[in-house]
Design a protein around this motif. Structure first.
Motif, PDB file in Angstrom:
ATOM      1  N   VAL A   1      -2.937  -1.260  13.563  1.00  0.00           N
ATOM      2  CA  VAL A   1      -3.978  -2.411  12.971  1.00  0.00           C
ATOM      3  C   VAL A   1      -4.812  -1.839  11.771  1.00  0.00           C
ATOM      4  N   LEU A   2      -5.030  -0.528  11.910  1.00  0.00           N
ATOM      5  CA  LEU A   2      -5.951   0.074  11.201  1.00  0.00           C
ATOM      6  C   LEU A   2      -5.084  -0.026   9.789  1.00  0.00           C
TER       7      LEU A   2
ATOM      8  N   THR B   1      -7.549   4.135  -7.106  1.00  0.00           N
ATOM      9  CA  THR B   1      -8.663   3.425  -6.439  1.00  0.00           C
ATOM     10  C   THR B   1      -8.410   2.014  -6.069  1.00  0.00           C
ATOM     11  N   PRO B   2      -8.847   1.445  -4.963  1.00  0.00           N
ATOM     12  CA  PRO B   2      -9.383   2.366  -3.719  1.00  0.00           C
ATOM     13  C   PRO B   2      -8.411   2.852  -2.921  1.00  0.00           C
ATOM     14  N   HIS B   3      -8.701   3.934  -2.397  1.00  0.00           N
ATOM     15  CA  HIS B   3      -7.646   4.585  -1.511  1.00  0.00           C
ATOM     16  C   HIS B   3      -8.449   5.176  -0.223  1.00  0.00           C
ATOM     17  N   ARG B   4      -7.866   5.364   0.762  1.00  0.00           N
ATOM     18  CA  ARG B   4      -8.408   6.274   2.035  1.00  0.00           C
ATOM     19  C   ARG B   4      -7.672   7.606   2.315  1.00  0.00           C
ATOM     20  N   THR B   5      -8.380   8.264   2.922  1.00  0.00           N
ATOM     21  CA  THR B   5      -7.950   9.594   3.318  1.00  0.00           C
ATOM     22  C   THR B   5      -8.067   9.790   4.607  1.00  0.00           C
TER      23      THR B   5
ATOM     24  N   MET C   1       0.718  -1.047   0.071  1.00  0.00           N
ATOM     25  CA  MET C   1      -0.039   0.102  -0.054  1.00  0.00           C
ATOM     26  C   MET C   1       1.020   0.997  -0.159  1.00  0.00           C
ATOM     27  N   LEU C   2       0.597   2.132  -0.837  1.00  0.00           N
ATOM     28  CA  LEU C   2       1.172   3.533  -0.959  1.00  0.00           C
ATOM     29  C   LEU C   2       0.997   4.428   0.207  1.00  0.00           C
ATOM     30  N   LEU C   3       1.849   4.900   1.080  1.00  0.00           N
ATOM     31  CA  LEU C   3       1.788   5.772   1.969  1.00  0.00           C
ATOM     32  C   LEU C   3       1.778   6.894   1.200  1.00  0.00           C
TER      33      LEU C   3
ATOM     34  N   ARG D   1      -4.528  -2.183   4.514  1.00  0.00           N
ATOM     35  CA  ARG D   1      -3.779  -2.788   3.328  1.00  0.00           C
ATOM     36  C   ARG D   1      -4.543  -4.368   2.814  1.00  0.00           C
ATOM     37  N   ASP D   2      -4.980  -5.069   3.945  1.00  0.00           N
ATOM     38  CA  ASP D   2      -5.409  -6.485   3.802  1.00  0.00           C
ATOM     39  C   ASP D   2      -6.652  -6.388   3.065  1.00  0.00           C
ATOM     40  N   ASP D   3      -7.198  -5.430   3.008  1.00  0.00           N
ATOM     41  CA  ASP D   3      -8.710  -5.162   2.296  1.00  0.00           C
ATOM     42  C   ASP D   3      -8.324  -4.696   0.664  1.00  0.00           C
TER      43      ASP D   3
END
Length: 140
Positions: free
Chosen positions: A70-71, A49-53, A1-3, A76-78
């Motif tokens: 954990v979050l 996509t998908p991404h979180r903000t 996952m890209l940070l 990442r796992d999702d």
């Protein structure tokens, strides 16, 4: 996952910039840093996509390092491909930005200078990834 850290203002050559660079080099997850001007519109090119903000906001949720890890691990796992961490300028974020965010994240109730908040975020990202990897950096 890209940070992906998206921050208002230029950090330049500074002690805070040195800390950001130090933790960015240690991270095993891909990291990208985008700097926007202090004011005006900013835009992320070609959204993934998908991404979180995640907005860093003094009114946000304070989390332990373990909970934060954990979050990130769950996202990442999702299958989340990018998490965007938004650091505002002196005026913070708009109500619309807050409403659209997946998480409002705070380093406690105090207001932090955005350059220090950027260094703190990078350290917490490094710490979270080491927790997920079972690395001994974090001593609970």
């Amino acid at each position: 996952m890209l940070l992906h850290i998206i921050a208002r203002g230029k950090i330049g050559r500074s002690p805070e910039g040195d800390l950001v660079d130090r933790y960015a080099k240690r991270l095993t997850w891909p990291v990208k840093i985008t700097e926007w001007p202090d004011t005006g519109a900013g835009k992320v090119a070609e959204p993934i996509t998908p991404h979180r903000t995640v907005l860093l906001d003094e009114r946000g949720k304070a989390m332990s390092s373990e909970s934060f890890a954990v979050l990130l691990g769950r996202w990442r796992d999702d299958g989340v491909r990018e998490t965007r961490f938004m650091i505002g300028a002196a005026d913070g974020h708009s109500d619309a930005e807050r409403a659209a965010a997946d998480l409002l994240f705070a380093f406690g109730p105090a207001t932090w200078p955005h350059m220090i908040a950027r260094a703190m975020l990078m350290e917490q990202l490094y710490r979270a990834t080491t927790i997920l990897a079972g690395h001994p950096y974090h001593r609970a």
